[in-house]
Scaffold this motif. Structure first.
Motif, PDB file in Angstrom:
ATOM      1  N   SER A   1       0.834  -1.201   0.000  1.00 57.22           N
ATOM      2  CA  SER A   1       0.000   0.000   0.000  1.00 57.22           C
ATOM      3  C   SER A   1       0.870   1.252   0.000  1.00 57.22           C
ATOM      4  CB  SER A   1      -0.921   0.020   1.220  1.00 57.22           C
ATOM      5  OG  SER A   1      -1.838  -1.038   1.162  1.00 57.22           O
ATOM      6  N   ALA A   2       2.011   1.152   0.660  1.00 59.26           N
ATOM      7  CA  ALA A   2       2.928   2.294   0.715  1.00 59.26           C
ATOM      8  C   ALA A   2       3.882   2.312  -0.472  1.00 59.26           C
ATOM      9  CB  ALA A   2       3.725   2.261   2.014  1.00 59.26           C
ATOM     10  N   THR A   3       4.420   1.161  -0.842  1.00 60.00           N
ATOM     11  CA  THR A   3       5.497   1.141  -1.833  1.00 60.00           C
ATOM     12  C   THR A   3       5.033   1.003  -3.281  1.00 60.00           C
ATOM     13  OG1 THR A   3       5.803  -1.250  -1.608  1.00 60.00           O
ATOM     14  CG2 THR A   3       7.133   0.179  -0.182  1.00 60.00           C
ATOM     15  N   VAL A   4       3.924   0.342  -3.512  1.00 61.49           N
ATOM     16  CA  VAL A   4       3.438   0.139  -4.882  1.00 61.49           C
ATOM     17  C   VAL A   4       2.308   1.110  -5.203  1.00 61.49           C
ATOM     18  CG1 VAL A   4       2.372  -1.500  -6.490  1.00 61.49           C
ATOM     19  CG2 VAL A   4       4.163  -2.276  -4.924  1.00 61.49           C
ATOM     20  N   CYS A   5       1.282   1.109  -4.360  1.00 62.75           N
ATOM     21  CA  CYS A   5       0.135   1.991  -4.599  1.00 62.75           C
ATOM     22  C   CYS A   5       0.457   3.424  -4.205  1.00 62.75           C
ATOM     23  CB  CYS A   5      -1.081   1.481  -3.834  1.00 62.75           C
ATOM     24  SG  CYS A   5      -2.550   2.521  -4.003  1.00 62.75           S
ATOM     25  N   GLY A   6       0.990   3.583  -3.026  1.00 62.02           N
ATOM     26  CA  GLY A   6       1.308   4.915  -2.527  1.00 62.02           C
ATOM     27  C   GLY A   6       0.143   5.631  -1.867  1.00 62.02           C
ATOM     28  N   CYS A   7      -0.942   4.911  -1.597  1.00 60.92           N
ATOM     29  CA  CYS A   7      -2.093   5.564  -0.966  1.00 60.92           C
ATOM     30  C   CYS A   7      -1.775   5.962   0.475  1.00 60.92           C
ATOM     31  CB  CYS A   7      -3.336   4.683  -1.040  1.00 60.92           C
ATOM     32  SG  CYS A   7      -3.180   3.054  -0.268  1.00 60.92           S
ATOM     33  N   ILE A   8      -0.826   5.267   1.083  1.00 60.19           N
ATOM     34  CA  ILE A   8      -0.367   5.650   2.419  1.00 60.19           C
ATOM     35  C   ILE A   8       1.141   5.854   2.381  1.00 60.19           C
ATOM     36  CG2 ILE A   8      -2.219   4.484   3.681  1.00 60.19           C
ATOM     37  CD1 ILE A   8      -0.162   2.232   4.320  1.00 60.19           C
ATOM     38  N   GLN A   9       1.624   6.616   3.330  1.00 56.20           N
ATOM     39  CA  GLN A   9       3.054   6.792   3.525  1.00 56.20           C
ATOM     40  C   GLN A   9       3.386   6.388   4.949  1.00 56.20           C
ATOM     41  OE1 GLN A   9       4.063  10.839   2.636  1.00 56.20           O
ATOM     42  NE2 GLN A   9       3.826  10.565   0.437  1.00 56.20           N
ATOM     43  N   LEU A  10       4.536   5.760   5.096  1.00 57.70           N
ATOM     44  CA  LEU A  10       4.985   5.359   6.421  1.00 57.70           C
ATOM     45  C   LEU A  10       6.113   6.289   6.821  1.00 57.70           C
ATOM     46  CD1 LEU A  10       5.012   1.494   5.868  1.00 57.70           C
ATOM     47  CD2 LEU A  10       3.138   2.948   6.659  1.00 57.70           C
ATOM     48  N   ASN A  11       5.845   7.101   7.819  1.00 57.31           N
ATOM     49  CA  ASN A  11       6.820   8.063   8.313  1.00 57.31           C
ATOM     50  C   ASN A  11       7.332   7.531   9.654  1.00 57.31           C
ATOM     51  OD1 ASN A  11       8.378  10.272   8.872  1.00 57.31           O
ATOM     52  ND2 ASN A  11       6.672  11.677   9.179  1.00 57.31           N
ATOM     53  N   ILE A  12       8.281   6.613   9.561  1.00 55.16           N
ATOM     54  CA  ILE A  12       8.768   5.910  10.746  1.00 55.16           C
ATOM     55  C   ILE A  12       9.907   6.698  11.388  1.00 55.16           C
ATOM     56  CG2 ILE A  12       9.653   3.735  11.639  1.00 55.16           C
ATOM     57  CD1 ILE A  12       6.948   3.468  10.139  1.00 55.16           C
ATOM     58  N   LYS A  13       9.735   6.983  12.640  1.00 58.19           N
ATOM     59  CA  LYS A  13      10.791   7.637  13.405  1.00 58.19           C
ATOM     60  C   LYS A  13      10.570   7.315  14.876  1.00 58.19           C
ATOM     61  CE  LYS A  13       8.200  11.946  13.466  1.00 58.19           C
ATOM     62  NZ  LYS A  13       8.169  13.336  13.050  1.00 58.19           N
ATOM     63  N   LYS A  14      11.567   7.593  15.670  1.00 65.44           N
ATOM     64  CA  LYS A  14      11.482   7.317  17.098  1.00 65.44           C
ATOM     65  C   LYS A  14      10.312   8.071  17.713  1.00 65.44           C
ATOM     66  CE  LYS A  14      14.026   7.704  21.396  1.00 65.44           C
ATOM     67  NZ  LYS A  14      15.162   8.266  22.075  1.00 65.44           N
ATOM     68  N   GLN A  15       9.590   7.375  18.580  1.00 71.93           N
ATOM     69  CA  GLN A  15       8.489   7.999  19.300  1.00 71.93           C
ATOM     70  C   GLN A  15       9.085   8.909  20.378  1.00 71.93           C
ATOM     71  OE1 GLN A  15       5.342   7.649  18.370  1.00 71.93           O
ATOM     72  NE2 GLN A  15       4.932   5.556  17.739  1.00 71.93           N
ATOM     73  N   GLU A  16       8.792  10.170  20.297  1.00 75.47           N
ATOM     74  CA  GLU A  16       9.307  11.141  21.269  1.00 75.47           C
ATOM     75  C   GLU A  16       8.193  11.535  22.233  1.00 75.47           C
ATOM     76  OE1 GLU A  16      12.424  12.173  21.453  1.00 75.47           O
ATOM     77  OE2 GLU A  16      13.188  11.404  19.558  1.00 75.47           O
ATOM     78  N   THR A  17       8.495  11.459  23.514  1.00 72.72           N
ATOM     79  CA  THR A  17       7.533  11.887  24.527  1.00 72.72           C
ATOM     80  C   THR A  17       8.256  12.751  25.550  1.00 72.72           C
ATOM     81  OG1 THR A  17       7.923   9.909  25.845  1.00 72.72           O
ATOM     82  CG2 THR A  17       6.070   9.838  24.330  1.00 72.72           C
ATOM     83  N   PRO A  18       7.582  13.779  26.026  1.00 73.87           N
ATOM     84  CA  PRO A  18       8.184  14.589  27.097  1.00 73.87           C
ATOM     85  C   PRO A  18       8.427  13.733  28.337  1.00 73.87           C
ATOM     86  CG  PRO A  18       6.251  15.684  26.177  1.00 73.87           C
ATOM     87  CD  PRO A  18       6.280  14.305  25.604  1.00 73.87           C
ATOM     88  N   SER A  19       9.440  14.019  29.065  1.00 84.78           N
ATOM     89  CA  SER A  19       9.775  13.209  30.239  1.00 84.78           C
ATOM     90  C   SER A  19       8.862  13.465  31.433  1.00 84.78           C
ATOM     91  CB  SER A  19      11.231  13.463  30.647  1.00 84.78           C
ATOM     92  OG  SER A  19      11.410  14.836  30.941  1.00 84.78           O
ATOM     93  N   ASN A  20       8.142  14.585  31.410  1.00 81.32           N
ATOM     94  CA  ASN A  20       7.339  14.954  32.578  1.00 81.32           C
ATOM     95  C   ASN A  20       5.845  14.631  32.430  1.00 81.32           C
ATOM     96  OD1 ASN A  20       6.893  16.825  30.603  1.00 81.32           O
ATOM     97  ND2 ASN A  20       6.921  18.609  31.968  1.00 81.32           N
ATOM     98  N   ILE A  21       5.480  13.681  31.555  1.00 77.68           N
ATOM     99  CA  ILE A  21       4.062  13.338  31.394  1.00 77.68           C
ATOM    100  C   ILE A  21       3.759  12.018  32.095  1.00 77.68           C
ATOM    101  CG2 ILE A  21       3.825  14.585  29.217  1.00 77.68           C
ATOM    102  CD1 ILE A  21       3.930  11.818  27.817  1.00 77.68           C
ATOM    103  N   THR A  22       2.482  11.805  32.355  1.00 81.30           N
ATOM    104  CA  THR A  22       2.050  10.549  32.960  1.00 81.30           C
ATOM    105  C   THR A  22       1.843   9.515  31.862  1.00 81.30           C
ATOM    106  OG1 THR A  22      -0.313  11.045  32.788  1.00 81.30           O
ATOM    107  CG2 THR A  22       0.841  11.805  34.792  1.00 81.30           C
ATOM    108  N   PHE A  23       1.743   8.271  32.270  1.00 79.68           N
ATOM    109  CA  PHE A  23       1.502   7.193  31.314  1.00 79.68           C
ATOM    110  C   PHE A  23       0.190   7.420  30.560  1.00 79.68           C
ATOM    111  CE2 PHE A  23       0.064   2.924  30.124  1.00 79.68           C
ATOM    112  CZ  PHE A  23       1.153   2.528  29.358  1.00 79.68           C
ATOM    113  N   SER A  24      -0.809   7.917  31.245  1.00 77.81           N
ATOM    114  CA  SER A  24      -2.107   8.183  30.615  1.00 77.81           C
ATOM    115  C   SER A  24      -2.022   9.261  29.546  1.00 77.81           C
ATOM    116  CB  SER A  24      -3.139   8.600  31.661  1.00 77.81           C
ATOM    117  OG  SER A  24      -3.393   7.550  32.549  1.00 77.81           O
TER     118      SER A  24
END
Length: 132
Positions: free
Chosen positions: A44-67
């Motif tokens: 779907s991403a590589t042949v059709c191209g209807c979606i794109q996969l923008n893969i990168k490290k998940q960044e989260t602030p250090s001062n947030i709760t799990f929720s």
């Protein structure tokens, strides 16, 4: 469509599964169907191209709760599946569910009870914390 039940589906899977009734056949067909899901998403991403996969490290602030973490997490998918790709992925996931159900049949497990148990014991009781 009349009311549908997982019990009815499970009985139908047991009825129609003849050729791949061996546990080894079921396990390998389940693995093959998982690979086909992966391939359909990739195409779907590589042949059709209807979606794109923008893969990168998940960044989260250090001062947030799990929720609060959910607000910062991404699926890495941009765009939407076209009807052709959506149909193909739908088909592959359906096949996967078929073989999961066949596996339940081999071990005499009620798939509806498995889903309900997971809902009650993991999703409902533990919520977000049960998926760590």
């Amino acid at each position: 469509m009349k009311n549908f039940s997982l019990e009815e589906f499970q009985h139908k899977v047991d009825d129609v599964l003849v050729r791949h009734k061996s546990i080894l056949d079921i396990l390998t067909k389940l693995q093959e169907s998982s690979a086909r899901i992966n391939r359909a998403v990739a195409k779907s991403a590589t042949v059709c191209g209807c979606i794109q996969l923008n893969i990168k490290k998940q960044e989260t602030p250090s001062n947030i709760t799990f929720s609060e973490m959910k607000e910062y997490m991404s699926t890495h998918v941009e765009g939407a599946l076209c009807p052709t790709c959506k149909e193909k992925i739908h088909q592959e996931i359906s096949t996967n569910i078929f073989y999961i159900t066949a596996l339940c049949n081999v071990f005499d497990m009620d798939i509806e009870e498995l889903v309900k148990s997971y809902h009650d014991n993991h999703l409902k009781t533990l919520g977000k914390y049960g998926l760590l």
